[in-house]
Scaffold this motif. Structure first.
Motif, mmCIF file in Angstrom:
data_model
loop_
_atom_site.group_PDB
_atom_site.id
_atom_site.type_symbol
_atom_site.label_atom_id
_atom_site.label_comp_id
_atom_site.label_asym_id
_atom_site.label_seq_id
_atom_site.Cartn_x
_atom_site.Cartn_y
_atom_site.Cartn_z
ATOM 1 N N VAL A 51 0.827 -1.201 0.000
ATOM 2 C CA VAL A 51 0.000 0.000 0.000
ATOM 3 C C VAL A 51 0.867 1.260 0.000
ATOM 4 O O VAL A 51 0.571 2.232 -0.696
ATOM 5 N N MET A 52 1.977 1.231 0.741
ATOM 6 C CA MET A 52 2.821 2.421 0.807
ATOM 7 C C MET A 52 3.553 2.634 -0.517
ATOM 8 O O MET A 52 3.599 3.755 -1.033
ATOM 9 N N LEU A 53 4.134 1.568 -1.077
ATOM 10 C CA LEU A 53 4.898 1.719 -2.319
ATOM 11 C C LEU A 53 3.974 2.084 -3.484
ATOM 12 O O LEU A 53 4.273 2.991 -4.260
ATOM 13 N N PHE A 54 2.852 1.378 -3.591
ATOM 14 C CA PHE A 54 1.943 1.620 -4.712
ATOM 15 C C PHE A 54 1.404 3.040 -4.660
ATOM 16 O O PHE A 54 1.313 3.720 -5.682
ATOM 17 N N SER A 55 1.056 3.487 -3.449
ATOM 18 C CA SER A 55 0.510 4.840 -3.301
ATOM 19 C C SER A 55 1.528 5.899 -3.695
ATOM 20 O O SER A 55 1.167 6.986 -4.138
ATOM 21 N N LEU A 116 -5.873 2.632 -0.577
ATOM 22 C CA LEU A 116 -5.419 2.952 -1.929
ATOM 23 C C LEU A 116 -6.479 3.879 -2.521
ATOM 24 O O LEU A 116 -7.670 3.681 -2.279
ATOM 25 N N SER A 117 -6.065 4.880 -3.300
ATOM 26 C CA SER A 117 -7.071 5.813 -3.826
ATOM 27 C C SER A 117 -7.749 5.210 -5.055
ATOM 28 O O SER A 117 -7.511 5.636 -6.183
ATOM 29 N N GLN A 216 -4.911 -5.112 -2.342
ATOM 30 C CA GLN A 216 -5.425 -4.571 -3.606
ATOM 31 C C GLN A 216 -6.919 -4.848 -3.732
ATOM 32 O O GLN A 216 -7.697 -3.981 -4.121
ATOM 33 N N TYR A 217 -7.293 -6.062 -3.383
ATOM 34 C CA TYR A 217 -8.695 -6.472 -3.516
ATOM 35 C C TYR A 217 -9.598 -5.587 -2.650
ATOM 36 O O TYR A 217 -10.633 -5.101 -3.094
#
Lengths: 320, 264
Positions: A51-55, A116-117, A216-217
């Protein structure tokens, strides 16, 4: 009833995602004969790292790779606590799990939950799986192949293929031997400590990867997401074994049985919630009961209902 | 081939259960020696074999195999030099793995385990041929789980595995003790054949004095953590059970040998 039926694809998708974790649990619990409780912590670690990296804009695959590595690191810590420090495996796992709570909080910037946005279409589109794709793939707003059952199903198939290959290699065979008979393994020159550490690394890597998928889900990661994960993993392993052990002899099929076990578990849970109208807070109690019962059955079967061994006719050949 | 110098081992030191299991044992085996080891319960026979195998470190003394000092090496590293068969038929094989997988593990003893295949087709053919030697019908059951085999079959398989890669030293720890007399005789016969074929340097513990006299070119008898008798050459060939008991009594000043050894 219609509510349950419409919830089925979602339940199956979630089951598949937890199935990846259950395959990790299978490696420690079934192959290495270790009950590894690190899982409850490392599952959340995967989601937290993702969540941190993807964001912050990192590619979805790279973020998942990072989640995998973080989980492997957690497994390494448990493995070293067990082998180098001589702490019993269960306790080593509990210690790592406890410590990981703080680590997971730190990764998530000391927030108990990070989202996640996914309200932004562009962000949502970059994800591998999402709850929104379950409906979206069916009503045509997303291509059908983006359905989580297809995406995670493929993911699981590739994973099983890799593990099937790995456990057929010299290194993989040394892990299996370590779990089967450590005395024999050492007599054959296998470093059983190293094998255990390797197994824990591998297992927690998969658990963490599963955490990244679930994050993600759900579109968010919560600090408590992994609580009781080990029990879900064991439930999947046991359900798969009870239902398929007679037909699925091949190792790849045994892993498939674990994944199917996780799906069945989620469908049953969904059915209980939707049809029985059970308060969701009773879920953990229900899970614990189910696993306790399934672990009891084989034990009692052997203890109270064992059949007397019939003398074989070909005594000479079979007992030479 | 094996050189044991003055090794000592005390279990539970400083407690009421303190037991000096090895009290300064020295033993040198030449290349191709087949030594049988006898002695009563608690004489230190198994402790000696475990010390050589590296199950735990010795308190003092040194052990070398084929010129390599292994005193400080852990068990899995010493496995490079040593083939082992245990008293308990369950100990020497992995029950949940197939016969051929067990053999493949043994074929890689002492080598680095990599991502190469755990077993190849050529190996399978080779193992099938080797299993025929045992004459137990195992050659047709390569993919059977070892857990399905009888104790005798498992011991015979373990023996074959121990010699699969020619070991510098073969350690047999009462490997026929848990078997019925007929099966024990069969496994012992297979032992003799395998040891002769590759001229393996062997250390074999037995509880049967007759077996100890019939097999091997040298016999040692242990008593209270020491080697009490060491008989070899022509002397050993002429040995009888009565001789052995008399000489044991002389050497230790004890008549314990009669009941302890004959009854065990």
């Amino acid at each position: 009833m219609t509510g349950f039926l419409s919830a089925l694809p979602g339940a199956a998708s979630q089951g598949l995602i937890w199935g990846v974790m259950a395959i990790g649990v299978y490696i420690t619990y079934k192959i290495l004969d270790i009950a590894d409780l690190t899982v409850d912590g490392s599952f959340c670690t995967g989601g937290a790292v993702f969540v941190m990296l993807f964001s912050s804009g990192v590619n979805v695959w790279l973020a998942m790779l990072a989640a995998l590595l973080a989980g492997m690191l957690a497994g390494l810590v448990t493995g070293l606590l067990h082998t180098v420090c001589g702490i019993p495996a269960i306790l080593a796992g509990i210690l790592t799990q406890l410590g990981l709570y703080s680590v997971n909080m730190a990764i998530m910037d000391m927030k108990a939950s990070v989202a996640l946005s996914i309200t932004q279409q562009e962000t949502l589109g970059r994800l591998l799986v999402s709850l929104r794709f379950v409906k979206g793939a069916l009503d045509g707003s997303y291509p059908i192949w983006r359905h989580p059952i297809i995406v995670v199903g493929l993911f699981t198939a590739v994973l099983i293929a890799i593990l099937y290959w790995y456990f057929g290699t010299e290194l993989g065979a040394s892990l299996r031997a370590t779990g089967s008979n450590p005395n024999m393994a050492r007599a054959q020159g296998i470093d059983t400590d190293r094998a255990k550490v390797l197994g824990l690394i591998l297992s927690n890597g998969l658990v963490s990867l599963s955490g990244a998928l679930l994050c993600q889900y759900n579109g968010a990661n919560d600090i408590n997401v992994g609580r009781g994960a080990i029990v879900i993993g064991l439930a999947a392993v046991i359900i798969g074994e009870v239902l398929f052990s007679k037909v699925f002899i091949n190792f790849a099929l045994k892993l498939l049985a674990v994944s199917i076990g996780a799906i069945i578990y989620y469908i049953v849970i969904t059915a209980v919630l939707q049809l029985g109208g059970l308060n969701a807070n009773y879920l953990k109690l229900l899970s614990a009961l189910v696993v306790a019962i399934f672990l009891t059955i084989p034990y009692w079967k052997g203890k109270y209902f064992s059949k007397p061994v019939k003398p074989t006719k070909k005594e000479e050949n079979t007992h030479a | 081939m094996l050189d044991v110098q003055n090794i000592r081992k005390t279990f539970n030191p400083g407690t009421v259960n303190e037991k000096t299991a090895l009290d300064g044992v020295s033993l040198t085996l030449n290349d191709g020696d087949f030594v049988t080891v006898i002695g009563g319960n608690g004489a230190g026979k198994s402790t000696l074999l475990n010390a050589v195998a590296g199950v735990w470190p010795v308190d003092s003394g040194s052990i070398s195999i084929g010129g390599t000092n292994v005193t400080k090496l852990p068990e899995h590293k010493r496995a490079k030099f040593i083939g082992r068969v245990f008293q308990d038929p369950m100990m020497g094989t992995a029950a949940t793995m197939q016969i051929e997988e067990n053999m493949a593990l043994a074929a890689r003893r002492g080598r680095a385990r990599t991502l190469r295949p755990g077993i190849t087709r050529d190996e399978r053919d080779h193992y099938r041929e080797m299993l025929k030697i045992l004459d137990l019908g195992l050659e047709d059951r390569l993919t059977s789980k070892v857990g399905l085999l009888s104790g005798g079959q498992r011991q015979a398989l373990t023996l074959l595995m121990a010699a699969l890669r020619k070991p510098d030293l073969l350690l047999l720890d009462e490997h026929t003790a848990a078997l019925d007399p007929k099966t024990a005789a069969k496994v012992l016969e297979a032992t003799e054949r395998i040891v002769q074929k590759d001229h393996l340097t062997t250390l074999m513990i037995t509880h049967n004095m007759r077996d100890a006299i019939v097999h091997g070119n040298r016999l040692i008898m242990m008593y209270e953590g020491k080697i009490a008798l060491d008989i070899s050459g022509e002397d050993k060939k002429r040995l009888t059970v009565e001789d052995l008991l008399a000489r044991f009594g002389q050497a230790t000043g004890s008549d314990e040998a009669d009941d302890k050894l004959l009854l065990s």
